[in-house]
Design an enzyme around this catalytic site. Structure first.
Site, PDB file in Angstrom:
ATOM      1  N   THR A  60       0.843  -1.193   0.000  1.00  0.00           N
ATOM      2  CA  THR A  60       0.000   0.000   0.000  1.00  0.00           C
ATOM      3  C   THR A  60       0.881   1.247   0.000  1.00  0.00           C
ATOM      4  O   THR A  60       2.051   1.197   0.366  1.00  0.00           O
ATOM      5  CB  THR A  60      -0.950   0.036   1.208  1.00  0.00           C
ATOM      6  OG1 THR A  60      -0.204   0.230   2.413  1.00  0.00           O
ATOM      7  CG2 THR A  60      -1.749  -1.262   1.310  1.00  0.00           C
ATOM      8  N   GLY A  61       0.303   2.363  -0.414  1.00  0.00           N
ATOM      9  CA  GLY A  61       1.091   3.584  -0.541  1.00  0.00           C
ATOM     10  C   GLY A  61       2.177   3.416  -1.582  1.00  0.00           C
ATOM     11  O   GLY A  61       3.271   3.985  -1.465  1.00  0.00           O
ATOM     12  N   SER A 114       2.493   4.448  -4.609  1.00  0.00           N
ATOM     13  CA  SER A 114       2.630   5.452  -5.666  1.00  0.00           C
ATOM     14  C   SER A 114       3.817   6.385  -5.459  1.00  0.00           C
ATOM     15  O   SER A 114       4.140   7.181  -6.342  1.00  0.00           O
ATOM     16  CB  SER A 114       1.346   6.286  -5.768  1.00  0.00           C
ATOM     17  OG  SER A 114       1.081   6.943  -4.535  1.00  0.00           O
ATOM     18  N   SER A 115       4.495   6.285  -4.305  1.00  0.00           N
ATOM     19  CA  SER A 115       5.641   7.165  -4.050  1.00  0.00           C
ATOM     20  C   SER A 115       6.396   6.666  -2.836  1.00  0.00           C
ATOM     21  O   SER A 115       5.958   5.735  -2.139  1.00  0.00           O
ATOM     22  CB  SER A 115       5.197   8.622  -3.827  1.00  0.00           C
ATOM     23  OG  SER A 115       4.410   8.718  -2.641  1.00  0.00           O
ATOM     24  N   GLY A 116       7.549   7.283  -2.561  1.00  0.00           N
ATOM     25  CA  GLY A 116       8.283   7.057  -1.326  1.00  0.00           C
ATOM     26  C   GLY A 116       8.668   5.618  -1.064  1.00  0.00           C
ATOM     27  O   GLY A 116       9.080   4.874  -1.959  1.00  0.00           O
ATOM     28  N   ILE A 117       8.522   5.200   0.195  1.00  0.00           N
ATOM     29  CA  ILE A 117       8.912   3.852   0.604  1.00  0.00           C
ATOM     30  C   ILE A 117       8.131   2.805  -0.170  1.00  0.00           C
ATOM     31  O   ILE A 117       8.680   1.770  -0.566  1.00  0.00           O
ATOM     32  CB  ILE A 117       8.699   3.668   2.122  1.00  0.00           C
ATOM     33  CG1 ILE A 117       9.558   4.642   2.920  1.00  0.00           C
ATOM     34  CG2 ILE A 117       9.030   2.231   2.536  1.00  0.00           C
ATOM     35  CD1 ILE A 117       9.261   4.633   4.419  1.00  0.00           C
ATOM     36  N   GLY A 118       6.843   3.053  -0.393  1.00  0.00           N
ATOM     37  CA  GLY A 118       6.013   2.075  -1.086  1.00  0.00           C
ATOM     38  C   GLY A 118       6.476   1.830  -2.504  1.00  0.00           C
ATOM     39  O   GLY A 118       6.574   0.673  -2.951  1.00  0.00           O
ATOM     40  N   TYR A 138      -0.434  11.306  15.280  1.00  0.00           N
ATOM     41  CA  TYR A 138       0.287  10.371  14.422  1.00  0.00           C
ATOM     42  C   TYR A 138       0.784   9.155  15.204  1.00  0.00           C
ATOM     43  O   TYR A 138       0.538   8.007  14.822  1.00  0.00           O
ATOM     44  CB  TYR A 138       1.466  11.097  13.770  1.00  0.00           C
ATOM     45  CG  TYR A 138       2.374  10.212  12.941  1.00  0.00           C
ATOM     46  CD1 TYR A 138       1.890   9.570  11.811  1.00  0.00           C
ATOM     47  CD2 TYR A 138       3.711  10.041  13.285  1.00  0.00           C
ATOM     48  CE1 TYR A 138       2.727   8.763  11.039  1.00  0.00           C
ATOM     49  CE2 TYR A 138       4.550   9.246  12.534  1.00  0.00           C
ATOM     50  CZ  TYR A 138       4.056   8.605  11.402  1.00  0.00           C
ATOM     51  OH  TYR A 138       4.879   7.809  10.653  1.00  0.00           O
TER      52      TYR A 138
END
Length: 297
Positions: free
Chosen positions: A35-36, A38-42, A180
């Site tokens: 999941t996630g 589309s950018s960064g760690i994912g 958070y």
């Protein structure tokens, strides 16, 4: 330094691979949902697991960015499928689970990476209860609902592993991150409990308590500028290792030290963090709209 707290079985699997000279990845031929993605760690994790021979299922809200990541995976010779989904929409998560199970029968590895961070002092949050609601929606309810949907198939096939990208904040309890850290701590604790119910079915969990990673999520926070941080690729390498070795927890040395201090000298810890709280003011993005912030943040 990163500390990996491995299960005995994980240590045995790693030792056997070393002794036999087996350089293949346990991910080869498996299905990994990120999941996630589309950018960064994912995104970096998706590309890394595909290179190890896994079929990667990309999940995020932005269909256009998912198409870009899918193209990158396939350009490198990997296999990928993209699923646009808002994890805060329960009906959409349920539909995603049905589609994924219909097309792939089961997910072998799940990486709960999608998340939202809010850095804002409590005195700026008194009339912003939605800050707490939306972090729980993305960081806790979304991944728990997705995991619950995929768990029956994992348990039926007697194999599965879930990696949760959380934060060292669950150990440090840093000021200004109440919304958070509480949401990530909820996921961290839920997974430890779940793992004890699924242990006999060979379904395990890893909580990755990362420190700072240089992703778009941290960009609005001026306090992070110039601070030491992992790149998404470095973080992804740690996620891949957790997928392969299946440790219980991945901690940082600093996070572990902070957790110990919280346990053995809680009031001293409070005093120290109170000083940090005063020394590091809120970012412009956290301030009231009358002082220049975006009210949607």
């Amino acid at each position: 330094m990163t500390l990996l707290l491995q299960t005995p079985r994980a240590r045995v699997r790693r030792l056997v691979r070393r002794l036999t000279g087996d350089t293949s990845s346990p991910l080869a031929g498996r299905t990994v949902l990120v999941t996630g993605a589309s950018s960064g760690i994912g995104e970096a994790t998706a590309i890394a697991v595909a290179r190890r021979g896994a079929t990667v299922l990309l999940v995020a809200r932005r269909a256009d960015e998912l198409a870009r990541v899918r193209a990158a995976v396939e350009a490198g010779g990997g296999r990928a499928a993209a699923y646009a989904c808002d994890l805060t929409d329960g009906a959409a998560v349920d539909a995603l689970v049905r589609q994924v199970l219909a097309e792939h029968a089961a997910v072998d590895y799940l990486v709960n990476n999608a998340g939202r961070s809010i850095r804002r002092s409590l005195h700026l949050s008194y009339d912003r209860f939605h800050d707490f609601e939306r972090t729980m929606a993305v960081n806790y309810f979304g991944p728990v609902r997705l995991t619950m949907g995929l768990l029956p198939a994992m348990r039926a096939q007697r194999f599965g592993h879930v990696v949760n990208v959380v934060t060292w904040g669950v150990q440090m309890k840093a000021p200004k991150f109440a919304a958070y850290i509480a949401s990530k701590a909820a996921l961290d604790t839920w997974s430890r409990v779940a793992s004890r119910e699924t242990y006999r079915d060979e379904v395990t969990f890893t909580n990755m308590r990362f420190a700072l990673v240089r992703t778009p999520m941290v960009a609005p926070t001026e306090a992070y500028a110039g601070r030491r941080a992992l790149t998404p690729e470095q973080a992804a390498a740690k996620v891949v290792r957790a997928l392969e070795d299946r440790p219980v927890t991945v901690n940082t040395a600093a996070g572990t030290a902070g957790e110990i201090l919280n346990l053995v000298a809680p009031r001293l810890s409070d005093a120290l963090f109170s000083r940090f709280d005063r020394a590091w003011p809120d970012s412009q993005a956290a301030l009231p709209v009358s002082r220049g912030s975006d009210p949607s943040r």
